[in-house]
Scaffold this active site. Structure first.
Site, short mmCIF file in Angstrom:
data_model
loop_
_atom_site.label_atom_id
_atom_site.label_comp_id
_atom_site.label_asym_id
_atom_site.label_seq_id
_atom_site.Cartn_x
_atom_site.Cartn_y
_atom_site.Cartn_z
N VAL A 158 10.83 2.90 -11.21
CA VAL A 158 10.27 4.22 -11.52
C VAL A 158 10.89 5.23 -10.55
O VAL A 158 10.99 4.97 -9.35
CB VAL A 158 8.73 4.22 -11.39
N HIS A 217 4.37 1.52 -7.96
CA HIS A 217 3.32 0.50 -7.87
C HIS A 217 2.38 0.58 -9.08
O HIS A 217 2.00 -0.44 -9.65
CB HIS A 217 2.47 0.71 -6.62
N LEU A 230 0.43 3.59 -2.18
CA LEU A 230 0.81 3.42 -3.58
C LEU A 230 1.40 4.69 -4.20
O LEU A 230 0.95 5.80 -3.91
CB LEU A 230 -0.43 2.99 -4.39
N GLY A 284 8.76 -5.20 -8.73
CA GLY A 284 9.65 -4.14 -9.18
C GLY A 284 11.12 -4.53 -9.05
O GLY A 284 11.52 -5.16 -8.06
N GLN A 285 11.89 -4.14 -10.04
CA GLN A 285 13.34 -4.31 -10.01
C GLN A 285 13.96 -3.51 -8.86
O GLN A 285 15.06 -3.77 -8.40
CB GLN A 285 13.91 -3.85 -11.35
N GLY A 338 0.81 -1.22 0.00
CA GLY A 338 0.00 0.00 0.00
C GLY A 338 0.84 1.26 0.00
O GLY A 338 2.03 1.22 -0.30
N GLN A 351 14.46 -9.15 -3.65
CA GLN A 351 13.12 -9.73 -3.50
C GLN A 351 12.71 -10.44 -4.79
O GLN A 351 12.23 -11.57 -4.77
CB GLN A 351 12.14 -8.62 -3.16
N ASP A 374 13.29 -3.60 -5.78
CA ASP A 374 13.66 -4.55 -4.72
C ASP A 374 14.25 -5.78 -5.41
O ASP A 374 13.62 -6.83 -5.51
CB ASP A 374 12.43 -4.89 -3.89
N GLU A 425 3.79 5.99 -8.04
CA GLU A 425 3.90 5.68 -9.48
C GLU A 425 4.63 4.36 -9.76
O GLU A 425 4.40 3.73 -10.78
CB GLU A 425 4.59 6.83 -10.23
P1 AMP Z 1 6.05 -2.46 -1.58
O1 AMP Z 1 4.67 -1.90 -1.43
O2 AMP Z 1 7.11 -1.51 -1.19
O3 AMP Z 1 6.18 -3.82 -0.95
O4 AMP Z 1 6.26 -2.68 -3.13
C1 AMP Z 1 5.35 -3.44 -3.90
C2 AMP Z 1 5.94 -3.70 -5.26
O5 AMP Z 1 6.19 -2.46 -5.90
C3 AMP Z 1 7.29 -4.43 -5.18
O6 AMP Z 1 7.36 -5.38 -6.23
C4 AMP Z 1 8.28 -3.32 -5.39
O7 AMP Z 1 9.50 -3.75 -5.95
C5 AMP Z 1 7.52 -2.43 -6.36
N1 AMP Z 1 8.08 -1.08 -6.32
C6 AMP Z 1 8.29 -0.30 -5.23
N2 AMP Z 1 8.88 0.86 -5.58
C7 AMP Z 1 9.06 0.81 -6.93
C8 AMP Z 1 9.64 1.70 -7.88
N3 AMP Z 1 10.15 2.88 -7.53
N4 AMP Z 1 9.64 1.31 -9.18
C9 AMP Z 1 9.13 0.11 -9.56
N5 AMP Z 1 8.57 -0.77 -8.70
C10 AMP Z 1 8.55 -0.43 -7.40
#
Ligand code: AMP
Length: 282
Positions: free
Chosen positions: A176, A37, A33, A147-148, A31, A153, A150, A35
């Site tokens: 992003v 996400h 969220l 997302g790359q 959550g 992960q 992490d 850009e």
């Molecule tokens: P999180 O809510 O932080 O657990 O992230 C959820 C998903 O969004 C994960 O797969 C993250 O790698 C991806 N994500 C987070 N930040 C970015 C970003 N800046 N660019 C691309 N994907 C992201």
């Protein structure tokens, strides 16, 4: 768009969608969220009939001294953003629905999880792998988007999918960034404007390393020194690590070659900022 709160009802919906031969894309998130996400949600909406966004701040991936309690939660806003980006369902369970009192089975990733973020946050990837496997079993996606940003992960989940013969595709999506180059993160809400401005040196350091490598530099220690100098040009930034790893299994590199992940964590106050870049080195 529908909001689903229990694993049972989500499973029923997933089962029925699969019965109708609909493809399901899953975007797992915690959550707040942004850009980053939304780029995953848009990609899933493009590639699948149905997109499910999970929003769950997963307690098992936070260490005892981490920010679980104060992690940003913004469900009302997330709902609108997810819908606008193309989500058909939000799966938003409670912690007790996901981890009832008698819960006792975890996925423990092996060597791939004991370095980088795994070393800095013991048990983190145990929580991540466990929640992802649960989400895969509940939402039954054909594709899951990560997302790359992490990078470890993504590598851990890809490894789990291979090791457990999971019948889905793990899709990695580009990082992003803000206009100034900072990789977007839900944790940016913890930073002041001036701290965010300082954080631009992180991406600059990665770009400089790429440029040097493209110009022929192959010394990891020289590259690390260059990156540290760039980051050190701003005050109040503390480098936790700058690491060079093989992209597939995350083994630490002694000499630069092949698909390489350059990743780093820089701390501003208590906030850890992750960033990375992938580069193919001949
Ligand atoms: P999180 O809510 O932080 O657990 O992230 C959820 C998903 O969004 C994960 O797969 C993250 O790698 C991806 N994500 C987070 N930040 C970015 C970003 N800046 N660019 C691309 N994907 C992201």
């Amino acid at each position: 768009m529908q909001i689903i709160n229990t694993p049972k009802s989500m499973q029923k919906i997933a089962e029925s969608l699969r019965g109708k031969r609909k493809t399901i894309g899953l975007v797992p998130t915690m959550g707040a969220l942004h850009e980053g996400h939304l780029s995953l949600i848009k990609r899933s909406a493009m590639e699948n009939d149905i997109t499910v966004v999970s929003i769950f701040v997963n307690p098992t991936q936070f260490g005892p001294n981490e920010d679980f309690a104060r992690y940003p939660r913004a469900f009302k806003k997330d709902r609108l953003l997810a819908q606008k980006a193309g989500a058909d369902f939000i799966f938003h369970p409670t912690a007790s629905a996901m981890y009832p009192d008698n819960f006792q089975t975890f996925v423990i990733p092996d060597k791939i999880a004991d370095k980088l973020e795994g070393a800095a946050r013991p048990g983190h990837f145990k929580g991540v792998a466990t929640i992802c496997l649960k989400l895969f079993n509940i939402i039954k996606p054909h594709r899951a988007y990560f997302g790359q940003k992490d990078a470890q992960q993504l590598a851990v989940i890809r490894q789990m999918a291979r090791d457990f013969n999971l019948d889905l595709k793990i899709v990695g999506c580009p990082i992003v960034r803000t206009r100034t180059g900072v990789a977007l993160s839900s944790r940016h809400v913890y930073l002041s404007e001036s701290e965010l401005r300082k954080a631009t040196v992180i991406h600059k350091a990665l770009l400089a390393a790429r440029k040097e490598i493209n110009a022929g530099q192959r010394s990891i220690s020289k590259l690390r020194k260059l990156m540290a100098e760039i980051i050190g040009s701003e005050s109040g930034l503390y480098i936790e690590y700058i690491s060079f790893n093989r992209w597939d299994n995350l083994e630490e590199l002694r000499t630069l070659s092949g698909n390489t992940l350059i990743s780093l964590v820089v701390r501003i106050g208590k906030v850890r900022l992750l960033d990375n870049t992938l580069i193919r080195i001949r």
